[in-house]
Motif scaffolding. Structure first.
Motif, PDB file in Angstrom:
ATOM      1  N   PHE A   1      -5.198   2.024  -7.984  1.00 34.64           N
ATOM      2  CA  PHE A   1      -6.129   1.079  -7.512  1.00 34.64           C
ATOM      3  C   PHE A   1      -5.417   0.455  -6.386  1.00 34.64           C
ATOM      4  CE2 PHE A   1      -8.376  -3.057  -6.970  1.00 34.64           C
ATOM      5  CZ  PHE A   1      -9.804  -2.392  -7.031  1.00 34.64           C
ATOM      6  N   VAL A   2      -6.175   0.468  -5.152  1.00 33.05           N
ATOM      7  CA  VAL A   2      -5.447  -0.204  -4.066  1.00 33.05           C
ATOM      8  C   VAL A   2      -6.866  -1.377  -3.557  1.00 33.05           C
ATOM      9  CG1 VAL A   2      -4.679  -0.007  -1.611  1.00 33.05           C
ATOM     10  CG2 VAL A   2      -4.149   1.555  -3.046  1.00 33.05           C
TER      11      VAL A   2
ATOM     12  N   HIS B   1      -2.436   2.822   6.055  1.00 32.84           N
ATOM     13  CA  HIS B   1      -3.731   3.057   5.372  1.00 32.84           C
ATOM     14  C   HIS B   1      -3.808   3.914   4.299  1.00 32.84           C
ATOM     15  CE1 HIS B   1      -4.868  -0.057   8.014  1.00 32.84           C
ATOM     16  NE2 HIS B   1      -5.809  -0.212   7.808  1.00 32.84           N
ATOM     17  N   ALA B   2      -4.591   3.577   3.054  1.00 34.35           N
ATOM     18  CA  ALA B   2      -4.881   4.508   2.067  1.00 34.35           C
ATOM     19  C   ALA B   2      -6.151   5.328   2.312  1.00 34.35           C
ATOM     20  CB  ALA B   2      -4.828   3.861   0.606  1.00 34.35           C
TER      21      ALA B   2
ATOM     22  N   VAL C   1       0.746  -1.337  -0.187  1.00 36.11           N
ATOM     23  CA  VAL C   1      -0.082  -0.146  -0.085  1.00 36.11           C
ATOM     24  C   VAL C   1       0.820   1.310   0.100  1.00 36.11           C
ATOM     25  CG1 VAL C   1      -1.893   1.192   1.179  1.00 36.11           C
ATOM     26  CG2 VAL C   1      -1.854  -1.192   1.459  1.00 36.11           C
ATOM     27  N   LYS C   2       1.925   1.270   0.799  1.00 33.89           N
ATOM     28  CA  LYS C   2       2.722   2.415   1.076  1.00 33.89           C
ATOM     29  C   LYS C   2       3.558   2.530  -0.167  1.00 33.89           C
ATOM     30  CE  LYS C   2       2.292   4.479   3.772  1.00 33.89           C
ATOM     31  NZ  LYS C   2       1.113   5.453   4.052  1.00 33.89           N
ATOM     32  N   TRP C   3       3.891   1.665  -0.880  1.00 35.42           N
ATOM     33  CA  TRP C   3       4.832   1.402  -1.932  1.00 35.42           C
ATOM     34  C   TRP C   3       3.994   2.090  -3.273  1.00 35.42           C
ATOM     35  CZ3 TRP C   3       7.360  -3.716  -3.789  1.00 35.42           C
ATOM     36  CH2 TRP C   3       8.097  -3.593  -4.824  1.00 35.42           C
TER      37      TRP C   3
ATOM     38  N   ASN D   1      -7.881   0.096   2.129  1.00 38.45           N
ATOM     39  CA  ASN D   1      -8.523   1.135   1.287  1.00 38.45           C
ATOM     40  C   ASN D   1      -9.731   1.867   1.846  1.00 38.45           C
ATOM     41  OD1 ASN D   1      -9.624  -1.209   0.977  1.00 38.45           O
ATOM     42  ND2 ASN D   1      -9.862  -1.453  -1.158  1.00 38.45           N
ATOM     43  N   THR D   2      -9.511   2.586   2.793  1.00 38.24           N
ATOM     44  CA  THR D   2     -10.634   3.248   3.599  1.00 38.24           C
ATOM     45  C   THR D   2     -11.568   3.898   2.890  1.00 38.24           C
ATOM     46  OG1 THR D   2      -9.306   5.054   4.109  1.00 38.24           O
ATOM     47  CG2 THR D   2      -9.167   3.243   5.576  1.00 38.24           C
ATOM     48  N   ASP D   3     -11.251   4.652   1.755  1.00 36.50           N
ATOM     49  CA  ASP D   3     -12.187   5.325   0.963  1.00 36.50           C
ATOM     50  C   ASP D   3     -13.119   4.371  -0.033  1.00 36.50           C
ATOM     51  OD1 ASP D   3     -10.018   4.500  -0.665  1.00 36.50           O
ATOM     52  OD2 ASP D   3     -10.061   6.204  -1.919  1.00 36.50           O
TER      53      ASP D   3
END
Lengths: 403, 362
Positions: free
Chosen positions: A140-141, B283-284, A125-127, B119-121
């Motif tokens: 897209f995550v 998190h994102a 996610v961070k990368w 992916n909290t959003d």
């Protein structure tokens, strides 16, 4: 200890991997030149889905491994470090960030979309966020929750992942104007399943003595399953590999003529110190099982492509509960008649390394399998104390010899 | 403002209160992270208690290159297991996730992993997290032979909302450039709210007078990072001429900034509050975090941003690059201070903090 006679212990099919990798990169660059979209993906991402939409996947993790193995990773690592990325961060990520910061020109064509599913680690996610910040490319995550029990592969966890796959399709359709052809997807899923089937069958043949396929083969031959799932090239490669390994079994040939120790390797290979595998082999030790090699193969059902793909990206090696993982360990110990385990405590891969001492304890106490645990980095050669590690390997093999 | 002696003592020795709980027969649930809704624990008649790294060394069960905060938290859980009836670990970053693996093999008490989508959003994540909270509720009901009904849940939501309101009301006293309450005192109240029964701490906070705050320095700073329990870090800033006006910490504003909205479906309301709050650095989306930092900087008239990074904390080490790049465009200086054990490294930390503050104050 007498050293074994030097000869090629690597399979003929394995020697074709380098060519296949270069053809793969060149094909992706050609696709980019023809205006087709390229996706940078983390390795347990649904590449079958992308291929079905004519989107070409590239895996920066694989690029990092390759740069490390071929000895040109340092420039990229240092470029990332100059920007402020700590040396304590994953070296694969530093490599691709350095590649981007130094102009994104080389084997990996610039991405049109960045796709990740958080499964094997949270660093993804961070990368991917960081790549997105530097490149400005759409991101897209996806989330593939940790699989706590096998029920998660059929309940709301599975539904959640399937729906995210549908979201990814929508995003790709919107951005690239391509449509998902379900028949094409089914064909690709069939090919992906076939490659997994062939690879799993090949790995099973390692139970024979002498072991016909060693660590150097398994580490290299995994490549088509990393980013080429769903292609005919991958299936053809694994058909040829299986045929060669079967022949070796029939002829009673193995990696080593005198196989003294059969070992389990836990971790990602040290790409910059690939010869370490040979160091073991020179001393009569052959790697016969690695969770890493198992992790990439997953049987798919072409009649339910999205569900199958969702299960696959959920159930990859590190994303399943520790009890399920240790059960796989215990089965392998019997199946492959393992004498000892080598656990690589990888500074880059905290998700793998953090519970490793507990795993080692289980191996030792429950199965009476001695282990060697050593620390280094999978891709950053600066974090590798060669002499010290080789000393420890010598001592470990001596212990095995005395049992 | 004078922080009550009981709260000061508690922050120096957070495990002391566990004896009190044990003596009075209160069942305590240890949790690791502010993504865990305390409301559910309270509504089951249990006492939530946030596990810290205070008083523990890193665990011999983890490698040396793993976040020392997570490792010491693991050590504390194992060391104090007898005081607890169960543990809740939230899946935030790699080390915290893997703590669950290790604990599963090392402790005997009921253990729950709360899977917090990264992916909290994404609206799908909200639905998934709701299902996770339902699973959490069932875990509590099954292991502690209780029923969590809507009425108990509504009451605990109200109680936790009151706690968050109180903490936020103190925090915003510093907005607009005011120097009303220093971070050292402020954090005492936030941390105590994670350890003490909510009615008790709420009552104590209401009785405080905030208009005679003692401040040390005047260079206004924002603190970026994950969680800080070791208040010596805050003391160091203030003794070096800084005033930590705002933060985005898990033991700071992220803990209380938003409330649970009233709803006929309390589990959905909890899911919404916890997943839609400003994300953890693990998190994102990152953009949402950057927006929050920007908001804090404007609201609290901040002159510089200090990032406290636990050694090997991946999320912070990635983010610090983007925070620096964003703030450089606004002319706001940043500094990353990394450490493994603040108490042992305080001299080096202080030198860096002083240099940063001097560079701002000219």
């Amino acid at each position: 200890m007498s050293l074994q006679r030097k000869k090629s212990r690597v399979l003929q099919t394995t020697k074709k991997i380098g060519e296949l990798i270069m053809a793969y990169f060149s094909q992706t660059s050609d696709a980019k030149a023809q205006g087709k979209p390229v996706a940078w993906v983390t390795v347990f991402t649904p590449v079958e889905l992308l291929y079905a939409m004519d989107v070409y996947p590239i895996a920066p993790e694989h690029f990092g491994a390759m740069c490390s193995a071929r000895g040109f990773i340092l420039d990229y690592l240092q470029e990332a470090e100059r920007e402020g990325y700590s040396q304590n961060l994953c070296s694969y990520s530093r490599c691709s960030l350095g590649y981007v910061l130094s102009g994104t020109s080389g084997l990996m064509p610039p991405p049109d979309i960045l796709v990740t599913f958080r499964n094997s680690c949270d660093v993804y996610v961070k990368w991917w966020q960081s790549l997105h910040m530097h490149l400005g490319t759409p991101l897209f995550v996806g989330e593939t929750p940790y699989v706590l029990t096998s029920e998660d592969l059929d309940n709301y966890v599975l539904d959640y992942v399937v729906k995210q796959l549908e979201q990814l399709v929508e995003m790709a359709e919107e951005k690239f104007g391509s449509r998902l052809d379900m028949e094409k997807l089914a064909d690709i899923v069939r090919l992906s399943d076939k490659a997994s089937e062939l690879w799993l069958e090949t790995l099973k043949l390692r139970r024979f003595r002498p072991c016909p396929l060693g660590g150097r083969d398994s580490a290299s031959d995994i490549f088509p399953l990393v980013v080429m799932q769903g292609t005919t090239e991958a299936v053809e490669f694994y058909e040829e590999l299986l045929e060669e390994v079967k022949q070796k079994v029939n002829m009673g040939e193995g990696v080593l003529e005198n196989e003294r120790f059969r070992l389990l390797f836990d971790g990602i290979w040290l790409w910059h110190a690939f010869d370490l595998i040979k160091y073991f082999e020179d001393r009569g030790a052959v790697f016969v099982y690695e969770p890493y090699s198992d992790a990439w193969a997953y049987r798919l059902d072409a009649s339910k492509p999205l569900e199958s793909i969702a299960r696959k990206i959920l159930a990859m090696g590190l994303n399943v509960d520790i009890d399920i993982r240790t059960e796989r360990f215990s089965e392998s110990i019997e199946e492959f008649q393992i004498d000892g385990a080598v656990l690589f405590s990888n500074r880059s891969c905290k998700t793998w390394s953090t519970p490793q001492l507990v795993t080692a304890d289980i191996l030792n106490k429950n199965f009476n399998v001695p282990y060697l645990l050593f620390e280094a980095d999978m891709a950053d050669p600066r974090q590798y104390a060669e002499a010290q590690i080789k000393n420890r390997i010598d001592a470990f093999l001596e212990v095995l010899g005395e049992r | 403002m004078k922080i009550p002696i009981g709260i000061r003592d508690l922050c120096e020795n957070p495990t002391e209160i566990l004896n009190r709980y044990e003596d009075s027969g209160v069942k305590v649930i240890g949790f690791t992270c502010s993504y865990v809704p305390e409301e559910l624990i309270i509504s089951a008649g249990l006492q939530p208690y946030r596990i810290t790294n205070i008083g523990a060394n890193t665990s011999a069960l983890t490698p040396s290159f793993v976040c020392p905060f997570a490792s010491a938290t693991l050590e504390n859980i194992i060391k104090h297991e007898d005081f607890f009836s169960g543990f809740i670990v939230a899946h935030t970053c790699d080390p915290m996730w893997r703590l669950y693996d290790i604990l599963k093999k090392k402790i005997g008490k009921p253990l729950f992993l709360l899977r917090v989508p990264h992916n909290t959003d994404n609206e799908l994540s909200l639905d998934f997290f709701r299902m996770e909270l339902m699973r959490f509720k069932k875990f509590l009901e099954k292991n502690f032979e209780t029923r969590i009904d809507h009425s108990a849940l509504f009451s605990s939501i109200e109680l936790c909302n009151e706690s968050r309101d109180l903490l936020k009301s103190i925090y915003v006293l510093n907005s607009g450039g005011e120097y009303k309450i220093n971070a050292f005192d402020r954090f005492h109240l936030v941390l105590a709210s994670m350890w003490m029964p909510k009615p008790e701490i709420n009552t104590q906070i209401k009785a405080l007078n905030f208009n005679n705050g003692e401040t040390y320095g005047d260079v206004r700073l924002h603190l970026n990072g994950t969680a800080i329990y070791d208040l010596v870090l805050l003391k160091t800033i203030e003794e070096s001429g800084g005033f930590a006006a705002s933060d985005d910490l898990c033991t700071g504003s992220r803990y209380f900034w938003s409330n649970v909205e009233k709803s006929e479906d309390p589990i959905s309301a909890l899911s919404n509050r916890y997943l839609k709050r400003t994300p953890c650095p693990s998190h994102a989306p990152l953009e949402q975090r950057l927006e929050y930092i920007n908001f804090m900087i404007e609201e609290f008239k901040v002159q510089g941003v200090l990032t406290f990074a636990e050694g090997f904390c991946d999320p912070i080490l990635y983010d610090s690059v983007h925070i620096r790049n964003m703030l450089a465009k606004k002319g706001i200086p940043t500094m990353v201070i990394d450490y493994e054990n603040p108490a042992q490294e305080i001299g080096r930390i202080k030198t860096r903090v002083e240099a940063f503050i001097e560079s701002i104050s000219g």
